[in-house]
Design a protein around this motif. Structure first.
Motif, PDB file in Angstrom:
ATOM      1  N   VAL A 127       6.519   5.495   8.659  1.00 56.54           N
ATOM      2  CA  VAL A 127       6.299   5.686   7.225  1.00 56.54           C
ATOM      3  C   VAL A 127       7.019   6.942   6.753  1.00 56.54           C
ATOM      4  CG1 VAL A 127       4.558   6.026   5.444  1.00 56.54           C
ATOM      5  CG2 VAL A 127       4.049   4.558   7.392  1.00 56.54           C
ATOM      6  N   HIS A 128       7.741   6.810   5.650  1.00 54.68           N
ATOM      7  CA  HIS A 128       8.399   7.930   4.982  1.00 54.68           C
ATOM      8  C   HIS A 128       7.544   8.247   3.758  1.00 54.68           C
ATOM      9  CE1 HIS A 128      12.281   9.518   2.886  1.00 54.68           C
ATOM     10  NE2 HIS A 128      11.665  10.481   3.527  1.00 54.68           N
ATOM     11  N   TYR A 129       6.948   9.437   3.715  1.00 54.38           N
ATOM     12  CA  TYR A 129       5.966   9.732   2.674  1.00 54.38           C
ATOM     13  C   TYR A 129       6.227  11.078   2.011  1.00 54.38           C
ATOM     14  CZ  TYR A 129       3.782  12.708   6.202  1.00 54.38           C
ATOM     15  OH  TYR A 129       3.554  13.681   7.130  1.00 54.38           O
ATOM     16  N   PRO A 130       5.790  11.229   0.766  1.00 57.78           N
ATOM     17  CA  PRO A 130       5.984  12.507   0.059  1.00 57.78           C
ATOM     18  C   PRO A 130       4.909  13.520   0.464  1.00 57.78           C
ATOM     19  CG  PRO A 130       4.970  10.909  -1.407  1.00 57.78           C
ATOM     20  CD  PRO A 130       5.259  10.186  -0.117  1.00 57.78           C
ATOM     21  N   PRO A 131       5.190  14.802   0.281  1.00 57.88           N
ATOM     22  CA  PRO A 131       4.244  15.840   0.691  1.00 57.88           C
ATOM     23  C   PRO A 131       2.941  15.836  -0.104  1.00 57.88           C
ATOM     24  CG  PRO A 131       6.131  16.808  -0.409  1.00 57.88           C
ATOM     25  CD  PRO A 131       6.432  15.355  -0.242  1.00 57.88           C
ATOM     26  N   LYS A 132       2.927  15.221  -1.289  1.00 60.29           N
ATOM     27  CA  LYS A 132       1.686  15.200  -2.069  1.00 60.29           C
ATOM     28  C   LYS A 132       0.671  14.214  -1.500  1.00 60.29           C
ATOM     29  CE  LYS A 132       3.245  11.815  -5.478  1.00 60.29           C
ATOM     30  NZ  LYS A 132       3.522  11.577  -6.888  1.00 60.29           N
ATOM     31  N   VAL A 133       1.082  13.378  -0.555  1.00 63.83           N
ATOM     32  CA  VAL A 133       0.188  12.380   0.044  1.00 63.83           C
ATOM     33  C   VAL A 133      -0.470  12.963   1.284  1.00 63.83           C
ATOM     34  CG1 VAL A 133       0.144  10.166   1.267  1.00 63.83           C
ATOM     35  CG2 VAL A 133       1.482  10.406  -0.812  1.00 63.83           C
ATOM     36  N   ALA A 134      -1.794  12.928   1.304  1.00 66.76           N
ATOM     37  CA  ALA A 134      -2.527  13.294   2.513  1.00 66.76           C
ATOM     38  C   ALA A 134      -2.432  12.107   3.462  1.00 66.76           C
ATOM     39  CB  ALA A 134      -3.974  13.612   2.185  1.00 66.76           C
ATOM     40  N   LEU A 135      -1.873  12.332   4.626  1.00 66.12           N
ATOM     41  CA  LEU A 135      -1.643  11.243   5.572  1.00 66.12           C
ATOM     42  C   LEU A 135      -2.941  10.509   5.907  1.00 66.12           C
ATOM     43  CD1 LEU A 135       0.699   9.918   6.994  1.00 66.12           C
ATOM     44  CD2 LEU A 135       0.352  11.458   8.913  1.00 66.12           C
ATOM     45  N   SER A 136      -4.045  11.229   6.013  1.00 67.61           N
ATOM     46  CA  SER A 136      -5.327  10.587   6.326  1.00 67.61           C
ATOM     47  C   SER A 136      -5.754   9.618   5.216  1.00 67.61           C
ATOM     48  CB  SER A 136      -6.418  11.633   6.559  1.00 67.61           C
ATOM     49  OG  SER A 136      -6.597  12.422   5.398  1.00 67.61           O
ATOM     50  N   LYS A 137      -5.460   9.948   3.974  1.00 70.54           N
ATOM     51  CA  LYS A 137      -5.796   9.045   2.861  1.00 70.54           C
ATOM     52  C   LYS A 137      -4.903   7.802   2.888  1.00 70.54           C
ATOM     53  CE  LYS A 137      -7.946  12.291  -0.280  1.00 70.54           C
ATOM     54  NZ  LYS A 137      -9.273  12.011   0.219  1.00 70.54           N
ATOM     55  N   VAL A 153       0.846  -1.200   0.000  1.00 68.64           N
ATOM     56  CA  VAL A 153       0.000   0.000   0.000  1.00 68.64           C
ATOM     57  C   VAL A 153       0.879   1.248   0.000  1.00 68.64           C
ATOM     58  CG1 VAL A 153      -1.672   1.351   1.336  1.00 68.64           C
ATOM     59  CG2 VAL A 153      -1.988  -1.128   1.086  1.00 68.64           C
ATOM     60  N   CYS A 154       1.907   1.258   0.830  1.00 67.33           N
ATOM     61  CA  CYS A 154       2.820   2.410   0.869  1.00 67.33           C
ATOM     62  C   CYS A 154       3.460   2.630  -0.497  1.00 67.33           C
ATOM     63  CB  CYS A 154       3.890   2.208   1.938  1.00 67.33           C
ATOM     64  SG  CYS A 154       3.300   2.466   3.622  1.00 67.33           S
ATOM     65  N   ALA A 155       3.886   1.566  -1.134  1.00 68.71           N
ATOM     66  CA  ALA A 155       4.503   1.688  -2.457  1.00 68.71           C
ATOM     67  C   ALA A 155       3.540   2.313  -3.459  1.00 68.71           C
ATOM     68  CB  ALA A 155       4.974   0.324  -2.952  1.00 68.71           C
ATOM     69  N   ASP A 156       2.252   1.966  -3.376  1.00 69.96           N
ATOM     70  CA  ASP A 156       1.249   2.559  -4.259  1.00 69.96           C
ATOM     71  C   ASP A 156       1.141   4.074  -4.069  1.00 69.96           C
ATOM     72  OD1 ASP A 156       0.697   0.074  -5.293  1.00 69.96           O
ATOM     73  OD2 ASP A 156      -1.136  -0.228  -4.100  1.00 69.96           O
ATOM     74  N   VAL A 205      -3.547   6.506   5.593  1.00 70.09           N
ATOM     75  CA  VAL A 205      -4.029   5.717   6.731  1.00 70.09           C
ATOM     76  C   VAL A 205      -5.293   4.954   6.355  1.00 70.09           C
ATOM     77  CG1 VAL A 205      -5.102   5.901   9.020  1.00 70.09           C
ATOM     78  CG2 VAL A 205      -2.966   7.097   8.543  1.00 70.09           C
ATOM     79  N   ASN A 206      -6.220   5.627   5.701  1.00 69.85           N
ATOM     80  CA  ASN A 206      -7.468   4.988   5.285  1.00 69.85           C
ATOM     81  C   ASN A 206      -7.193   3.777   4.390  1.00 69.85           C
ATOM     82  OD1 ASN A 206     -10.330   4.768   5.046  1.00 69.85           O
ATOM     83  ND2 ASN A 206     -10.191   5.746   3.038  1.00 69.85           N
ATOM     84  N   SER A 207      -6.268   3.934   3.471  1.00 67.63           N
ATOM     85  CA  SER A 207      -5.931   2.847   2.566  1.00 67.63           C
ATOM     86  C   SER A 207      -5.191   1.729   3.301  1.00 67.63           C
ATOM     87  CB  SER A 207      -5.089   3.388   1.409  1.00 67.63           C
ATOM     88  OG  SER A 207      -4.977   2.435   0.400  1.00 67.63           O
ATOM     89  N   LEU A 208      -4.248   2.073   4.162  1.00 71.43           N
ATOM     90  CA  LEU A 208      -3.521   1.065   4.936  1.00 71.43           C
ATOM     91  C   LEU A 208      -4.481   0.207   5.759  1.00 71.43           C
ATOM     92  CD1 LEU A 208      -0.507   3.208   6.188  1.00 71.43           C
ATOM     93  CD2 LEU A 208      -0.325   1.147   4.791  1.00 71.43           C
ATOM     94  N   LYS A 209      -5.398   0.863   6.455  1.00 72.93           N
ATOM     95  CA  LYS A 209      -6.335   0.126   7.303  1.00 72.93           C
ATOM     96  C   LYS A 209      -7.345  -0.660   6.479  1.00 72.93           C
ATOM     97  CE  LYS A 209      -7.760   2.240  11.098  1.00 72.93           C
ATOM     98  NZ  LYS A 209      -8.271   3.303  11.979  1.00 72.93           N
ATOM     99  N   GLY A 210      -7.854  -0.067   5.429  1.00 70.82           N
ATOM    100  CA  GLY A 210      -8.877  -0.724   4.611  1.00 70.82           C
ATOM    101  C   GLY A 210      -8.351  -1.949   3.882  1.00 70.82           C
ATOM    102  N   VAL A 211      -7.223  -1.793   3.208  1.00 75.15           N
ATOM    103  CA  VAL A 211      -6.664  -2.900   2.430  1.00 75.15           C
ATOM    104  C   VAL A 211      -6.199  -4.021   3.360  1.00 75.15           C
ATOM    105  CG1 VAL A 211      -4.824  -3.591   0.851  1.00 75.15           C
ATOM    106  CG2 VAL A 211      -6.037  -1.447   0.474  1.00 75.15           C
ATOM    107  N   SER A 212      -5.497  -3.668   4.442  1.00 70.32           N
ATOM    108  CA  SER A 212      -5.007  -4.711   5.358  1.00 70.32           C
ATOM    109  C   SER A 212      -6.171  -5.448   6.011  1.00 70.32           C
ATOM    110  CB  SER A 212      -4.080  -4.117   6.416  1.00 70.32           C
ATOM    111  OG  SER A 212      -4.752  -3.197   7.242  1.00 70.32           O
ATOM    112  N   SER A 213      -7.226  -4.738   6.366  1.00 67.42           N
ATOM    113  CA  SER A 213      -8.399  -5.381   6.966  1.00 67.42           C
ATOM    114  C   SER A 213      -9.026  -6.371   5.991  1.00 67.42           C
ATOM    115  CB  SER A 213      -9.421  -4.320   7.374  1.00 67.42           C
ATOM    116  OG  SER A 213     -10.589  -4.920   7.880  1.00 67.42           O
ATOM    117  N   ARG A 214      -9.213  -5.925   4.767  1.00 68.12           N
ATOM    118  CA  ARG A 214      -9.827  -6.783   3.752  1.00 68.12           C
ATOM    119  C   ARG A 214      -8.988  -8.036   3.493  1.00 68.12           C
ATOM    120  NH1 ARG A 214     -11.145  -2.591   1.233  1.00 68.12           N
ATOM    121  NH2 ARG A 214      -9.354  -2.441  -0.131  1.00 68.12           N
TER     122      ARG A 214
END
Length: 142
Positions: free
Chosen positions: A73-83, A51-54, A85-94
């Motif tokens: 997590v090391h992330y670029p400024p164009k990434v909204a951290l809340s988005k 997910v982070c790589a995406d 997080v939402n993807s990390l939790k959603g994909v891992s849960s599924r």
């Protein structure tokens, strides 16, 4: 370049920005149910790395206990951290619910693995080695 300048491998450059953003994230299971086994934590880490790589981010460190996980997590400024997080939790849960059906579904409520809340802390002020050591020293279930 100035001879005094030393390159920081965590500092990234793009066309219009130089950045070095790290976040310490903590996700807790719903109702703090103790769900995770070592194998589930390994799979959760793999999913979260993907997910982070995406998001063009990098999962620098991951560890957890029976009822929560820590991420650095090391992330670029164009990434909204809340988005992210939402993807990390959603994909891992599924994925974990699909792959570890019996174990996860017995312990969770209403089809959710994670609690809706989470912790996000900026790591810019503290040395990353301290945060990394803290995550490495989490007691993984045996």
């Amino acid at each position: 370049m100035s001879p005094r300048w030393e390159a920081d491998p965590d500092t990234r450059r793009s066309a219009h920005v130089v950045h070095n953003l790290h976040a310490h994230l903590v996700f807790v299971t719903k109702h703090r149910h103790g769900v995770f086994t070592p194998a589930m934590l390994e799979r959760c880490e793999e999913v979260m790395r993907d997910v982070c790589a995406d998001f063009e981010a990098e999962l620098k460190e991951f560890n957890g206990e029976h009822d929560h996980v820590h991420l650095l997590v090391h992330y670029p400024p164009k990434v909204a951290l809340s988005k992210l997080v939402n993807s990390l939790k959603g994909v891992s849960s599924r994925r974990l619910r699909q792959e570890c059906t019996g174990q996860v579904n017995r312990a969770i409520m209403h089809g959710h693995l994670w609690s809706r809340s989470y912790f996000a802390g900026s790591c810019g002020g503290a040395p990353l080695t301290v945060v990394r050591q803290y995550i490495e020293n989490q007691r993984r279930p045996a």
